[in-house]
Write a protein that holds these residues in place. Structure first.
Motif, PDB file in Angstrom:
ATOM      1  N   LEU A  75      17.568  26.412 -18.746  1.00 35.75           N
ATOM      2  CA  LEU A  75      18.026  25.786 -19.980  1.00 35.75           C
ATOM      3  C   LEU A  75      18.617  27.042 -20.723  1.00 35.75           C
ATOM      4  O   LEU A  75      19.221  27.118 -21.670  1.00 35.75           O
ATOM      5  N   ASN A 122      21.918  27.593 -22.231  1.00 35.70           N
ATOM      6  CA  ASN A 122      22.668  27.073 -21.226  1.00 35.70           C
ATOM      7  C   ASN A 122      22.660  25.622 -20.973  1.00 35.70           C
ATOM      8  O   ASN A 122      22.025  25.113 -19.973  1.00 35.70           O
ATOM      9  N   ARG A 123      23.035  24.991 -21.889  1.00 36.91           N
ATOM     10  CA  ARG A 123      23.202  23.433 -21.800  1.00 36.91           C
ATOM     11  C   ARG A 123      24.727  23.004 -22.350  1.00 36.91           C
ATOM     12  O   ARG A 123      24.836  22.284 -23.151  1.00 36.91           O
ATOM     13  N   ASN A 164      25.179  23.082 -25.963  1.00 31.90           N
ATOM     14  CA  ASN A 164      23.735  23.827 -25.783  1.00 31.90           C
ATOM     15  C   ASN A 164      22.983  23.415 -27.119  1.00 31.90           C
ATOM     16  O   ASN A 164      22.234  24.548 -27.898  1.00 31.90           O
ATOM     17  N   ASN A 185      17.007  20.785 -26.834  1.00 29.26           N
ATOM     18  CA  ASN A 185      15.976  19.718 -26.809  1.00 29.26           C
ATOM     19  C   ASN A 185      14.845  20.593 -26.910  1.00 29.26           C
ATOM     20  O   ASN A 185      14.721  21.950 -27.035  1.00 29.26           O
ATOM     21  N   MET A 190      14.523  23.573 -24.249  1.00 25.41           N
ATOM     22  CA  MET A 190      15.392  24.798 -24.276  1.00 25.41           C
ATOM     23  C   MET A 190      14.551  25.469 -25.517  1.00 25.41           C
ATOM     24  O   MET A 190      14.853  26.874 -25.285  1.00 25.41           O
ATOM     25  N   ASP A 244      19.327  18.525 -30.413  1.00 25.00           N
ATOM     26  CA  ASP A 244      19.973  17.498 -29.519  1.00 25.00           C
ATOM     27  C   ASP A 244      19.690  15.973 -30.257  1.00 25.00           C
ATOM     28  O   ASP A 244      18.404  15.802 -30.164  1.00 25.00           O
TER      29      ASP A 244
END
Ligand code: T3D
Length: 261
Positions: A6, A21-22, A27, A30, A33, A67
């Motif tokens: 992530l 890296n989502r 990005n 969560n 990450m 998120d």
């Protein structure tokens, strides 16, 4: 790469490059990450071969904050627990790391994403990037140090307006109001921003770390206390090898070669 990928993490030319890296959810953070970012920052701080940190995002965004799918999941933790577990340690790690952290805002930075960026030492942005204090749009208050840093960067009045309206600020506007340091055009952005981190990594790391400590203290101290603090930190800087090298290089009329010590 870190366990769940992530965050991508690599070290090159004394720069630890950390990439959120989502990209499919811009990005957004969560829990996993956020914890991986904490690990990456901790590793960077502890590793003497790292002399500057470069934080950016994969894809078209820097970071869209929390998120919201995860935050609103039934049975999720109380929000103050999320803030304390995920975000507060990230801000503390950035501010307490005795080396420069460059945030390269490659695209939109919203909510906690914007405020993580503003906690970094030097923030640069791609011309197409934007900053949004998105919290008010979902009836939250700005967290991740936003209410601490933003008024100090842009003034109380602008900070209030940005936080209460959630208005989007372009990279150029952000630079004009002192929120960030520089804007690079989109094509040159990746190279120019990384070059800035590489340049910082070749400078006297210990001196920069002590400069950061002095700046942190200036946020709380009165003038007398700050003058004392400068004297104390200057002693430490002058005891370093790079001070000798800097002075010798000047006297010998050659470029200095700093080791960071
Ligand atoms: O626990 C707690 O909640 C406490 C901590 C709070 C800290 C916070 O950060 S609160 C603030 C949370 N963030 C936001 O409110 C921002 C939400 N996102 C947006 O407003 C917009 O996405 C943007 C303005 C950032 C970008 O807009 P746009 O039009 O360029 O992109 P989009 O279409 O909205 O998003 C693209 C995809 O990313 C989309 O998914 P899809 O439809 O392609 O499957 C979207 O749902 C997803 N996405 C964007 N932001 C988030 C997100 N998914 C989850 N969480 C997000 N924050």
């Amino acid at each position: 790469m870190t366990p769940n990928n992530l965050i991508s993490y690599n070290i090159s030319e004394s720069v630890a490059q950390i990439t959120l890296n989502r990209p499919e959810v811009l990005n957004s953070f969560n829990r996993a990450m956020a914890l991986e970012l904490q690990d990456a920052l901790r590793q960077s701080g502890d590793n003497d071969s790292v002399r500057a940190v470069y934080l950016t995002g994969a894809g078209r965004a820097f970071c869209a904050g929390q998120d919201l799918g995860e935050a609103t999941a039934i049975g999720s933790k109380p929000i103050d627990a999320i803030v304390r577990e995920q975000y507060n340690p990230i801000i503390t790690l950035i501010r307490e790391m005795e080396k420069p952290v460059v945030c390269a805002v490659n695209g939109i930075a919203a909510g906690a994403g914007a405020n993580v960026a503003l906690a970094c030492d030097i923030v640069v942005a791609a011309a197409s990037a934007n900053f949004v204090q998105a919290f008010c749009k979902i009836a939250l208050i700005p967290d991740s140090g936003g209410t601490f840093f933003l008024p100090r960067l842009v003034g109380f009045q602008r900070a209030s307006a940005l936080m209460m309206t959630g208005d989007k600020v372009s990279a150029q506007e952000a630079m004009n109001m002192g929120m960030i340091y520089k804007v690079f055009d989109d094509v040159a952005f990746a190279e120019e921003s990384l070059n800035l981190a590489k340049r910082l990594a070749s400078l006297p790391t210990r001196g920069l770390g002590l400069t950061k400590k002095a700046l942190n203290s200036s946020l709380f101290n009165n003038l007398q206390a700050q003058l004392e603090e400068e004297g104390r930190l200057q002693m430490q800087a002058a005891a370093g090898e790079d001070f000798k090298e800097g002075v010798m290089a000047f006297l010998e009329k050659r470029p200095p070669v700093f080791t960071g010590k």
